[in-house]
Design a protein around this motif. Structure first.
Motif, short mmCIF file in Angstrom:
data_model
loop_
_atom_site.label_atom_id
_atom_site.label_comp_id
_atom_site.label_asym_id
_atom_site.label_seq_id
_atom_site.Cartn_x
_atom_site.Cartn_y
_atom_site.Cartn_z
N GLU A 72 46.23 50.51 39.97
CA GLU A 72 45.63 51.60 40.77
C GLU A 72 44.28 51.18 41.35
OE1 GLU A 72 45.75 54.86 38.00
OE2 GLU A 72 47.94 54.87 38.11
N LEU A 73 43.51 50.43 40.57
CA LEU A 73 42.21 49.97 41.07
C LEU A 73 42.40 49.08 42.30
CD1 LEU A 73 39.06 49.64 40.52
CD2 LEU A 73 39.69 47.50 39.41
N ALA A 74 43.36 48.15 42.22
CA ALA A 74 43.60 47.23 43.36
C ALA A 74 44.08 48.03 44.57
CB ALA A 74 44.63 46.18 42.97
N GLU A 75 44.92 49.03 44.34
CA GLU A 75 45.40 49.85 45.47
C GLU A 75 44.26 50.69 46.04
OE1 GLU A 75 50.14 50.27 44.40
OE2 GLU A 75 48.74 51.73 43.54
N PHE A 76 43.45 51.23 45.16
CA PHE A 76 42.31 52.05 45.59
C PHE A 76 41.38 51.22 46.48
CE2 PHE A 76 37.89 53.35 44.71
CZ PHE A 76 37.93 54.64 45.21
N ARG A 77 41.25 49.92 46.16
CA ARG A 77 40.39 49.06 46.97
C ARG A 77 41.09 48.56 48.23
NH1 ARG A 77 37.48 45.84 41.91
NH2 ARG A 77 35.91 47.42 41.48
N GLY A 78 42.28 49.10 48.50
CA GLY A 78 42.91 48.88 49.81
C GLY A 78 43.88 47.70 49.88
N HIS A 79 44.29 47.15 48.73
CA HIS A 79 45.17 45.98 48.75
C HIS A 79 46.64 46.37 48.63
CE1 HIS A 79 41.50 43.77 48.53
NE2 HIS A 79 41.16 44.40 47.42
N ARG A 80 47.49 45.43 49.05
CA ARG A 80 48.93 45.65 48.94
C ARG A 80 49.37 45.11 47.57
NH1 ARG A 80 53.08 42.44 52.23
NH2 ARG A 80 54.98 43.57 51.72
N VAL A 81 50.00 45.95 46.76
CA VAL A 81 50.46 45.51 45.43
C VAL A 81 51.97 45.69 45.36
CG1 VAL A 81 50.22 45.76 42.93
CG2 VAL A 81 48.27 46.28 44.42
#
Ligand code: NCD
Length: 323
Positions: free
Chosen positions: A187-196
Motif C-alpha cells: 500500500e505504501l508503494a501504491e500510495f507513492r504512485g508506483h505500479r505494483v
C-alpha cells in the motif's frame, strides 16, 4: 539516502584498501548479534575498524545477559557506558527501536526479526545505482522484480520502502501465496504512485525487468506454513533470467543463498554470468556502513584529509567493482 551514498563513494579508496584512515581513532562500536549472521556482523565490524575504531561484540542470545532475563532497556543503558555507538541484530520485530529508546548512544538496526534491515537496503540501493551507471540506466522509471519469501524476508521490506522514494517505478512481486509481501508495504508503494504487480507464477510473456532481487526462504521464521523450498517456478537460474531479463538486467540476492538442493534458491548456474551482482553487492556493505558511522559520529568532513597509504601489502583487486 543520497548523502549516505555520496559519503560511501568518497570512502571507496578505503574499502578498496588503496588508502587507510584513523578518523574514528578512540571510538568503540558495540556489536550485538543475537541472531545468526556472517556478512552483516563482519562488515559492520570491518567498516568500523577500517575507520580506526575498535569493535567489541557479543554474539548469540545465550552468551549475553539477556539469557539471564535482563531487559532490553537495562542492556541498552549498560552498553551506553561502554561504547559510542551500537549495531544490533535481534530476533524480534521492533526490538531495535526499544534499544534505541533506552540507549544514550546511537543505535543502528542490523535486522530486527522479519521487520526491517535498513543498512542492507542502503547497500542494495547503492549497488543498483552503481550497476545502472555502468549500463547508462537510471533508477527512476525502472522495473524491479522481487522473487521469493517476501513475507518474512526483512531485506525486501526495507528495500521496497526505499525504492518507493524514486519516481515512476514498476514493482513485480513474485511469491508463493503463503509468502507474499505484507499489505502495508504494498500500500505504501501504491500510495507513492508506483505500479505494483503481485504474482504467484510468471506469465508466459512477462515484461522485461531491470533488476531481479531474489531471497532465501526464511525457514527459521515460518509459522506453520508448509513450505520447505520453492517450487521450480521461483528458482532463479539462467532460464528464469532469460525469460524475464535482457543483457542489462542486474541479478541480486542479500545472501546467504541456501545451498540445500530442494531449497531452489538462486542457482549456481549463474555464477559466471556478469549480470550476477551478488558479490559486488556484499562488497558494498563496507563503504555504506563506513559512511553511516562517519556521518553519525560527525567525521564525514575529515575523511580525505586523513588518508594515508597502507604500509602493508594489500590485495590488488579488492572491494566493489571487482567480479
Ligand atoms: C539477510 C538477513 O539476515 O536478513 N542476510 C543479510 O543480512 N544479508 C537475508 C537472509 O538471512 O536470508
Amino acid at each position: 539516502m543520497e548523502l549516505v551514498i555520496g559519503v560511501a563513494q568518497r570512502l571507496e579508496p578505503v574499502a578498496k584498501r588503496e588508502k587507510i584512515t584513523r578518523v574514528l581513532e578512540g571510538a568503540v562500536l558495540a556489536s550485538l548479534f543475537l541472531e545468526a549472521s556472517t556478512r552483516t556482523r563482519l562488515s559492520f565490524g570491518s567498516a568500523f575498524s577500517r575507520l580506526g575504531g575498535a569493535v567489541r561484540e557479543t554474539v548469540g542470545l545465550t552468551f549475553s545477559s539477556m539469557a539471564k532475563g535482563e531487559s532490553i532497556a537495562d542492556t541498552a543503558r549498560v552498553i551506553s557506558g561502554y561504547a559510542d555507538i551500537m549495531a544490533i541484530r535481534h530476533p524480534e520485530a521492533g526490538s531495535v527501536a526499544q534499544f534505541a529508546k533506552a540507549s544514550l548512544v546511537p543505535v543502528i538496526n542490523a535486522g530486527d526479526g522479519a521487520a526491517e534491515h535498513p543498512t542492507q537496503a542502503l547497500l542494495d540501493i547503492y549497488t543498483i545505482e552503481e550497476e545502472f551507471a555502468t549500463r547508462d540506466k537510471r533508477l527512476d522509471g525502472s522495473h524491479i522484480l522481487f522473487v521469493g519469501d517476501l513475507k518474512y524476508g526483512r531485506t525486501v521490506h526495507s528495500l521496497l520502502k526505499l525504492l518507493s522514494l524514486y519516481e515512476r517505478m514498476t514493482f513485480t512481486l513474485l511469491a508463493p501465496e503463503l509468502l507474499s509481501m505484507p499489505a502495508s508495504i504494498v500500500e505504501l508503494a501504491e500510495f507513492r504512485g508506483h505500479r505494483v504487480i503481485q504474482l504467484s507464477a510468471l506469465p508466459t510473456e512477462p515484461d522485461r525487468v531491470d533488476v531481479i532481487y531474489t531471497t532465501r526462504i526464511q525457514r527459521e521464521r515460518l509459522q506453520g506454513e508448509q513450505i520447505e523450498g520453492y517450487s521450480p517456478d521461483f528458482h532463479v537460474n539462467t532460464a528464469f533470467v532469460n525469460h524475464v531479463g535482457d543483457p542489462s538486467t542486474v541479478i541480486m540476492h542479500p545472501l546467504p543463498r541456501d545451498s540445500a538442493p530442494a531449497s531452489n534458491d538462486l542457482s549456481t548456474d549463474l555464477d559466471n554470468d556478469p549480470r550476477l551482482a551478488i558479490f559486488r553487492q556484499t562488497d558494498r556493505g563496507i563503504p555504506i556502513r563506513m559512511a553511516l558511522f562517519a556521518l553519525i559520529l560527525g567525521v564525514a568532513d575529515n575523511i580525505e584529509a586523513s588518508y594515508r597509504e597502507p604500509p602493508w601489502h594489500h590485495p590488488s583487486q579488492p572491494g566493489a567493482n571487482s567480479s
